[in-house]
Design an enzyme around this catalytic site. Structure first.
Site, PDB file in Angstrom:
ATOM      1  N   GLN A 208     -51.763  43.400  34.745  1.00 14.16           N
ATOM      2  CA  GLN A 208     -52.592  43.631  35.922  1.00 14.16           C
ATOM      3  C   GLN A 208     -53.691  44.639  35.612  1.00 14.16           C
ATOM      4  O   GLN A 208     -53.564  45.453  34.698  1.00 14.16           O
ATOM      5  CB  GLN A 208     -51.723  44.151  37.062  1.00 14.16           C
TER       6      GLN A 208
ATOM      7  N   HIS B 172     -43.822  34.955  33.425  1.00 18.39           N
ATOM      8  CA  HIS B 172     -45.009  34.449  32.725  1.00 18.39           C
ATOM      9  C   HIS B 172     -45.767  35.636  32.096  1.00 18.39           C
ATOM     10  O   HIS B 172     -45.963  36.652  32.755  1.00 18.39           O
ATOM     11  CB  HIS B 172     -45.911  33.690  33.710  1.00 18.39           C
TER      12      HIS B 172
ATOM     13  N   CYS C 116     -48.752  29.571  35.797  1.00 19.76           N
ATOM     14  CA  CYS C 116     -48.896  28.517  34.790  1.00 19.76           C
ATOM     15  C   CYS C 116     -50.187  27.717  35.041  1.00 19.76           C
ATOM     16  O   CYS C 116     -50.639  27.587  36.180  1.00 19.76           O
ATOM     17  CB  CYS C 116     -47.689  27.581  34.828  1.00 19.76           C
TER      18      CYS C 116
ATOM     19  N   SER D  86     -42.138  40.279  39.004  1.00 16.85           N
ATOM     20  CA  SER D  86     -41.642  39.172  39.821  1.00 16.85           C
ATOM     21  C   SER D  86     -41.729  37.835  39.085  1.00 16.85           C
ATOM     22  O   SER D  86     -41.190  36.850  39.530  1.00 16.85           O
ATOM     23  CB  SER D  86     -42.447  39.098  41.123  1.00 16.85           C
TER      24      SER D  86
ATOM     25  N   HIS E 200     -48.156  38.168  31.536  1.00 18.94           N
ATOM     26  CA  HIS E 200     -49.352  38.587  32.271  1.00 18.94           C
ATOM     27  C   HIS E 200     -49.329  40.085  32.514  1.00 18.94           C
ATOM     28  O   HIS E 200     -48.283  40.729  32.417  1.00 18.94           O
ATOM     29  CB  HIS E 200     -49.441  37.853  33.616  1.00 18.94           C
TER      30      HIS E 200
ATOM     31  N   CYS F 289     -44.107  28.086  38.804  1.00 16.67           N
ATOM     32  CA  CYS F 289     -44.743  29.363  38.468  1.00 16.67           C
ATOM     33  C   CYS F 289     -46.185  29.393  38.960  1.00 16.67           C
ATOM     34  O   CYS F 289     -46.973  28.505  38.653  1.00 16.67           O
ATOM     35  CB  CYS F 289     -44.695  29.563  36.950  1.00 16.67           C
TER      36      CYS F 289
ATOM     37  N   ASN G  48     -46.077  45.243  33.840  1.00 18.39           N
ATOM     38  CA  ASN G  48     -44.661  45.432  34.132  1.00 18.39           C
ATOM     39  C   ASN G  48     -43.930  44.277  33.504  1.00 18.39           C
ATOM     40  O   ASN G  48     -44.202  43.124  33.833  1.00 18.39           O
ATOM     41  CB  ASN G  48     -44.389  45.402  35.640  1.00 18.39           C
TER      42      ASN G  48
ATOM     43  N   HIS H  53     -45.489  29.679  29.391  1.00 19.14           N
ATOM     44  CA  HIS H  53     -44.657  30.440  30.316  1.00 19.14           C
ATOM     45  C   HIS H  53     -43.550  31.233  29.603  1.00 19.14           C
ATOM     46  O   HIS H  53     -43.103  32.269  30.103  1.00 19.14           O
ATOM     47  CB  HIS H  53     -44.037  29.461  31.314  1.00 19.14           C
TER      48      HIS H  53
HETATM   49 ZN   LIG Z   1     -45.742  30.333  34.149  1.00 17.24          ZN
END
Ligand SMILES: [Zn+2]
Ligand SMILES: [Zn+2]
Ligand SMILES: [Zn+2]
Length: 348
Positions: free
Chosen positions: A169, A165, A53, A162, A167, A50, A154, A114
């Site tokens: 934007q 993990h 990570c 994609s 996260h 990843c 998203n 993750h």
């Molecule tokens: Zn990750």
């Protein structure tokens, strides 16, 4: 037999100044049954492959620090760049219009683990994410040339994410993008006409009606908007009139973390899956003007319709005509109210 609410009708979205078609009678048409395959959240806390990570390297060679809470960086594949000096060549026709677009795209990791999502993080773990969003808004505004800061997430492969993990934007732009520009106009029109805030007025109307409210805490209100397009679309509204993240008090930031945790948990529990969505905040532009009309809020646009795998598509009449929905916003709110706020897949 059809009552008034069950007949086809269209509803006005005063925030975008557009219509949505509601066809509740269609939910009675034959249905092939639910498809199974409920997605289980990933159980891997660290994935060596990843790029988000802690300690891993990203494309282009940068190495993530061994971060323990949040971590942000400029997107290695930014859609916008800070210096986009020259636009395309001038065209002979005024119909072929373009201009240079500057911006900055950042990624914000919510947590080093993750396997987590907002739904499975604690309120205490989400609070630093709220603080980071606020800091990013302030820092980007301080650059002086950024006119809008779009914070979004998203979630899930169905929405094109994609990487699982946790996260989000932050795309900031030297211009105000179309959606917030439309909302700026609508809120400005309402303030000029009524002398009051559009979303404060709307919140009062929803509180009086009660049927579309999913839940409230001391500082935020989650509801399925009257004009919702996506089946389980939710609008998260601050209860106090304020324009942007930096105006939130410490208690209100806790209230936002609480609301995000409770809402995403209800979403996951609805079909016992890691519920996909696009979510994002809409707030006052950073264009140097006063924006008394702006009321801070978040939109959640989840695609799922009937189960963990059956999604709504915006095609046909929706692409060519206008958005349309079958299940009413009132029914969607009722379904979300019935969901537990204890996650079906707890952290071990
Ligand atoms: Zn990750
Ligand atoms: Zn307001
Ligand atoms: Zn909005």
């Amino acid at each position: 037999m059809e009552n008034k609410g069950q007949s086809p009708h269209r509803r006005w979205n005063p925030l975008r100044q557009s219509w949505v078609l509601v066809s509740p009678h269609r939910t009675q048409r034959p249905w092939q049954g639910e498809v199974g395959q409920k997605a289980a959240p990933s159980g891997i806390a660290y994935d060596p492959k990843c790029y988000l990570c802690p300690g891993n390297s990203r494309a282009g060679g940068a190495v993530n620090p061994a971060y323990e809470s949040i971590f942000s960086f400029v997107n290695d594949y930014s859609a916008l760049l800070p210096d986009s000096a020259a636009g395309p060549e001038a065209q002979a026709s005024p119909l072929l219009r373009s201009e240079p677009a500057r911006g900055l795209c950042k990624v914000l990791c919510y947590h080093p683990d993750h396997s987590l999502t907002l739904a499975r993080m604690t309120r205490q773990e989400i609070r630093p994410v709220v603080d980071a969003w606020t800091r990013e808004y302030e820092d980007l505004k301080a650059l002086g040339w950024i006119e809008y800061v779009q914070i979004f997430e998203n979630r899930g492969a169905m929405m094109g994410a994609s990487n699982p993990h946790p996260h989000g934007q932050i795309w900031s732009t030297g211009f105000i993008p179309d959606e917030p520009a439309a909302e700026t106009k609508a809120q400005g029109d309402h303030l000029a006409r009524a002398g009051r805030c559009l979303l404060c007025d709307y919140a009062a109307a929803e509180r009086a009606a009660t049927q579309r409210i999913v839940f409230e805490n001391e500082h935020f209100m989650a509801l399925v908007p009257f004009w919702a397009v996506w089946p389980f679309e939710v609008l998260l509204l601050s209860r106090r009139h304020l324009g942007a993240l930096p105006a939130l008090t410490g208690d209100e930031r806790d209230g936002l973390a609480d609301a995000l945790q409770r809402l995403t948990t209800r979403f996951d529990n609805l079909f016992e899956t890691s519920f996909p969505y696009t979510m994002g905040f809409h707030q006052a532009p950073t264009d140097g003007k006063a924006h008394p009309e702006w009321h801070f809020h978040a939109h959640f646009y989840p695609p799922l319709l009937r189960s963990a795998t059956v999604r709504k598509f915006m095609v046909g009449f929706e692409m060519l005509g206008m958005p349309q929905r079958d299940i009413t916003p009132e029914t969607a709110a009722e379904r979300l109210r019935a969901c537990s706020e204890a996650h079906f897949w707890p952290r071990i």
